[in-house]
Design an enzyme around this catalytic site. Structure first.
Site, PDB file in Angstrom:
ATOM      1  N   TYR A 291     -13.036   7.048 -14.786  1.00  0.00           N
ATOM      2  CA  TYR A 291     -13.100   5.812 -13.685  1.00  0.00           C
ATOM      3  C   TYR A 291     -13.478   4.769 -14.781  1.00  0.00           C
ATOM      4  O   TYR A 291     -12.869   3.554 -14.387  1.00  0.00           O
ATOM      5  CB  TYR A 291     -14.016   5.345 -12.953  1.00  0.00           C
ATOM      6  CG  TYR A 291     -14.083   4.427 -12.175  1.00  0.00           C
ATOM      7  CD1 TYR A 291     -12.313   4.317 -11.082  1.00  0.00           C
ATOM      8  CD2 TYR A 291     -15.068   4.181 -11.502  1.00  0.00           C
ATOM      9  CE1 TYR A 291     -13.043   3.050 -10.282  1.00  0.00           C
ATOM     10  CE2 TYR A 291     -15.151   2.803 -11.050  1.00  0.00           C
ATOM     11  CZ  TYR A 291     -13.673   2.299 -10.170  1.00  0.00           C
ATOM     12  OH  TYR A 291     -14.330   0.646  -8.989  1.00  0.00           O
TER      13      TYR A 291
ATOM     14  N   ASN B 228      -5.149  -4.378  -6.905  1.00  0.00           N
ATOM     15  CA  ASN B 228      -6.703  -4.127  -5.956  1.00  0.00           C
ATOM     16  C   ASN B 228      -7.177  -2.855  -5.515  1.00  0.00           C
ATOM     17  O   ASN B 228      -7.476  -2.045  -5.783  1.00  0.00           O
ATOM     18  CB  ASN B 228      -6.673  -4.472  -4.425  1.00  0.00           C
ATOM     19  CG  ASN B 228      -8.053  -3.806  -3.924  1.00  0.00           C
ATOM     20  OD1 ASN B 228      -8.944  -4.205  -4.335  1.00  0.00           O
ATOM     21  ND2 ASN B 228      -7.501  -3.012  -2.918  1.00  0.00           N
TER      22      ASN B 228
ATOM     23  N   ASP C  95       0.852  -1.174  -0.367  1.00  0.00           N
ATOM     24  CA  ASP C  95      -0.699  -0.438  -0.021  1.00  0.00           C
ATOM     25  C   ASP C  95       1.046   1.544  -0.305  1.00  0.00           C
ATOM     26  O   ASP C  95       1.728   1.022   0.387  1.00  0.00           O
ATOM     27  CB  ASP C  95      -1.119  -0.294   0.736  1.00  0.00           C
ATOM     28  CG  ASP C  95      -2.123   0.761   0.835  1.00  0.00           C
ATOM     29  OD1 ASP C  95      -3.300   0.205   0.607  1.00  0.00           O
ATOM     30  OD2 ASP C  95      -2.059   2.342   1.188  1.00  0.00           O
TER      31      ASP C  95
ATOM     32  N   ASP D  34       4.401   2.193  -4.668  1.00  0.00           N
ATOM     33  CA  ASP D  34       2.947   3.298  -5.286  1.00  0.00           C
ATOM     34  C   ASP D  34       2.921   2.712  -6.654  1.00  0.00           C
ATOM     35  O   ASP D  34       3.805   2.594  -7.544  1.00  0.00           O
ATOM     36  CB  ASP D  34       4.391   5.064  -5.886  1.00  0.00           C
ATOM     37  CG  ASP D  34       2.827   5.714  -6.628  1.00  0.00           C
ATOM     38  OD1 ASP D  34       1.696   5.125  -7.089  1.00  0.00           O
ATOM     39  OD2 ASP D  34       3.757   6.917  -7.353  1.00  0.00           O
TER      40      ASP D  34
ATOM     41  N   LYS E 216     -11.271   0.907 -15.429  1.00  0.00           N
ATOM     42  CA  LYS E 216     -11.766  -0.552 -15.096  1.00  0.00           C
ATOM     43  C   LYS E 216     -12.163  -1.649 -16.510  1.00  0.00           C
ATOM     44  O   LYS E 216     -12.262  -2.568 -16.200  1.00  0.00           O
ATOM     45  CB  LYS E 216     -12.640  -0.363 -14.512  1.00  0.00           C
ATOM     46  CG  LYS E 216     -12.441   0.494 -12.904  1.00  0.00           C
ATOM     47  CD  LYS E 216     -11.776  -0.822 -12.076  1.00  0.00           C
ATOM     48  CE  LYS E 216     -11.298   0.023 -10.962  1.00  0.00           C
ATOM     49  NZ  LYS E 216     -10.035  -0.961 -10.337  1.00  0.00           N
TER      50      LYS E 216
END
Length: 247
Positions: A151, A86, A36, A59, A155
């Protein structure tokens, strides 16, 4: 214990769906790498795991950082068996009011981050002759979502990337699948501006199962696709949306 003696990297693993996935994989025996950008949050999640884990700051939008992540994991743990892409971000608002800086951020984290982390880990999976990659996409990438135009595009790109890669690496016994969550009860969703209660109630009414997804429900689908129970499934996109979309 489906993941006994397996090493799993979960990007964006410190919170929300990522955290739930880390916890689920560890419960099933995996050695989990909580990757993360928030190093402190990653360490907090790693400390909660049922099996000893590893916290690594990354990152995902930086190919150099992604390569450092892969190198650290192989140096410390010796192998990688599962990669869960994720990490992601979103911005809500009309596309006409958006700006290039926002577009770039969404593309960098959501799409390029998935590509960079996969590219960094893939050589280890090929050398082993097996592995599983699960990308967290979104139903917005399948059917589009008003207010999330760029977005949705990122995706959709994640889904297409996973399908194409699945064809390319199948001969190495590496499986690549995507999970497409619907609205999920995470800190991000609850951080939406405007009339939050009205927005959430609208999402619930539009969902046939009449609820938001819980992060643990998404994590269960990710764990299935990453496990040997799904060893003849590749190139697929599984919606976990309570029937909000039926594609």
């Amino acid at each position: 214990m489906r993941f006994q003696d397996r090493v799993a990297i979960v990007t964006g693993g410190a919170g929300g769906i990522g955290r739930a996935t880390c916890l689920r994989l560890a419960e099933e025996g995996a050695t989990v790498v909580v990757a993360d950008i928030d190093a402190d949050a990653a360490r907090t999640t790693a400390a909660e795991l049922a099996t000893p884990g590893l916290a690594v700051q990354v990152d995902v939008g930086s190919p150099d950082s992604a390569r450092e992540l892969a190198a650290t994991v192989t140096d410390v743990l010796g192998r990688v068996d599962v990669l869960v892409n994720n990490a992601g971000c979103d911005t809500i608002g009309p596309f006409a009011d958006s700006d290039p800086a926002t577009w770039q951020r969404l593309l960098t984290v959501n799409l390029m981050g998935t590509i960079a982390c996969t590219h960094a880990v893939l050589p280890s999976l090929i050398e082993q002759g097996e592995g599983a990659i699960v990308c967290v996409a979104s139903d917005a990438g399948r059917v589009g979502s008003s207010g999330e135009v760029v977005y949705s595009a990122t995706k959709g790109g994640v889904i297409a990337f996973g399908k194409a890669l699945a064809r390319e690496v199948a001969r190495h016994r590496i499986r690549v699948n995507s999970v497409a969550p619907g609205p999920t009860d995470t800190p991000f969703l609850n951080g939406f501006g405007g009339d939050l209660e009205k927005i959430l109630n609208g999402m619930i009414r539009a969902t046939p199962l009449r609820s938001l997804a819980q992060p643990e429900q998404i994590a269960a689908a990710i764990a299935f696709l990453a496990s040997a129970d799904a060893d003849f499934i590749t190139g697929q996109t599984v919606s976990v949306s309570g029937g909000l979309t039926m594609v």
